[in-house]
Structures are given as C-alpha cells and as structure tokens.
Design a protein around this motif. Structure first.
Motif, PDB file in Angstrom:
ATOM      1  N   ALA A 147       0.838  -1.205   0.000  1.00 44.67           N
ATOM      2  CA  ALA A 147       0.000   0.000   0.000  1.00 44.67           C
ATOM      3  C   ALA A 147       0.870   1.252   0.000  1.00 44.67           C
ATOM      4  O   ALA A 147       0.551   2.230  -0.678  1.00 44.67           O
ATOM      5  CB  ALA A 147      -0.931  -0.008   1.209  1.00 44.67           C
TER       6      ALA A 147
ATOM      7  N   ARG B  48       1.368   4.270  -2.947  1.00 42.44           N
ATOM      8  CA  ARG B  48       1.003   5.609  -2.478  1.00 42.44           C
ATOM      9  C   ARG B  48      -0.463   5.720  -2.052  1.00 42.44           C
ATOM     10  O   ARG B  48      -1.117   6.708  -2.290  1.00 42.44           O
ATOM     11  CB  ARG B  48       1.300   6.671  -3.539  1.00 42.44           C
ATOM     12  N   ARG B  49      -0.970   4.683  -1.409  1.00 40.40           N
ATOM     13  CA  ARG B  49      -2.355   4.699  -0.907  1.00 40.40           C
ATOM     14  C   ARG B  49      -2.440   5.569   0.340  1.00 40.40           C
ATOM     15  O   ARG B  49      -1.478   5.691   1.088  1.00 40.40           O
ATOM     16  CB  ARG B  49      -2.822   3.288  -0.557  1.00 40.40           C
ATOM     17  N   GLU B  50      -3.606   6.130   0.576  1.00 39.92           N
ATOM     18  CA  GLU B  50      -3.839   6.920   1.787  1.00 39.92           C
ATOM     19  C   GLU B  50      -4.236   6.016   2.960  1.00 39.92           C
ATOM     20  O   GLU B  50      -3.805   6.216   4.079  1.00 39.92           O
ATOM     21  CB  GLU B  50      -4.940   7.957   1.552  1.00 39.92           C
ATOM     22  N   THR B  51      -5.119   5.032   2.668  1.00 40.67           N
ATOM     23  CA  THR B  51      -5.590   4.112   3.711  1.00 40.67           C
ATOM     24  C   THR B  51      -5.461   2.679   3.247  1.00 40.67           C
ATOM     25  O   THR B  51      -5.370   2.395   2.057  1.00 40.67           O
ATOM     26  CB  THR B  51      -7.063   4.386   4.082  1.00 40.67           C
ATOM     27  N   LEU B  52      -5.505   1.801   4.223  1.00 41.45           N
ATOM     28  CA  LEU B  52      -5.426   0.361   3.986  1.00 41.45           C
ATOM     29  C   LEU B  52      -6.474  -0.304   4.860  1.00 41.45           C
ATOM     30  O   LEU B  52      -6.550  -0.017   6.056  1.00 41.45           O
ATOM     31  CB  LEU B  52      -4.019  -0.140   4.353  1.00 41.45           C
TER      32      LEU B  52
END
Length: 132
Positions: free
Chosen positions: A16, A20-24
């Motif tokens: 993640a 470059r995801r904000e949330t997981l």
C-alpha cells in the motif's frame, strides 16, 4: 487458510505504501491491531481504527508519508520469526535495529511491545519483525 497473517499484514502495508495509498483496510485480529497501534505510537502510521462489519472486524490504517516528496514513513519491513522458524531472544539479546533508529516488535509474556520497551522491562520473547 492463511498460515502467516502477520506476514500478510506487513506485506499489505508495504504494498500500500509503494502504491502511495492513503488508507489500507484488512481483516483484523488482536495481534494485527496491537502491531498497528505500536506503529502508530512510534510515528510510522497516521492512525489506526478497528471497525465492526457484521460478524467480522476490519482494521483501517491511515498511512503516513514524509514531506512533500511522498516518501513512505516506513522504509523497510522485515519479518523475523516465521511459522517455520521461530526466533526467541532474552532481554539482553534483543536486537538494536540500525543502532536504535528503527524498532523491532517483540511478543513477550506481558504483551506485544517494541524492543526498547522490552529491554527496559527486562523481558525477552519472540521477535516478530523489524521496521525502519
């Protein structure tokens, strides 16, 4: 059936951040929640929340990045103790990750904690992972 849910959690976290995801969002367990809370307390994650979706619990993790260049706060994650090879250490043998710049997460008889906390309390245990 998954044989190593901690390794799955760490891999999802690593993937993640590289995407470059904000949330997981992932399935929750007490151990995953404890590890995530330690990472939040140590400044590697922005926030951790456990939510109930019917009979199942999910863990929502907000990832943290350094500066405007979007560099992940977690540079490396390494699983130490695995189902095929458990790694236990005494309190005086706990690892110093990058000369105490990083942390190791240790499962002790008094709960899951960092290597620094375990060393202060003079507790040994199973070394789950190292994070820098």
């Amino acid at each position: 059936m998954m044989t190593d849910p901690i390794a799955d959690f760490l891999t999802r976290l690593r993937n993640a951040q590289s995407a470059r995801r904000e949330t997981l969002t992932l399935p929750s367990s007490r151990m995953k929640f404890s590890i995530a809370k330690i990472l939040e307390r140590e400044g590697y994650l922005a926030s951790v929340q456990e939510e109930t979706d019917g009979p199942r619990k999910t863990l929502t993790v907000s990832l943290k990045y350094d500066g405007g260049k979007k560099a992940p706060a977690i540079r490396t994650v390494r699983r130490i103790s695995k189902p095929g090879l458990r790694v236990y250490r005494k309190a005086n043998e706990l690892p110093r990750v990058m000369s105490d710049l990083g942390i190791a997460i240790v499962s002790t008889s008094q709960g899951i904690m960092t290597n620094k906390e375990a060393r202060k309390r003079k507790l040994g245990g199973e070394i789950l992972c190292e994070i820098v």
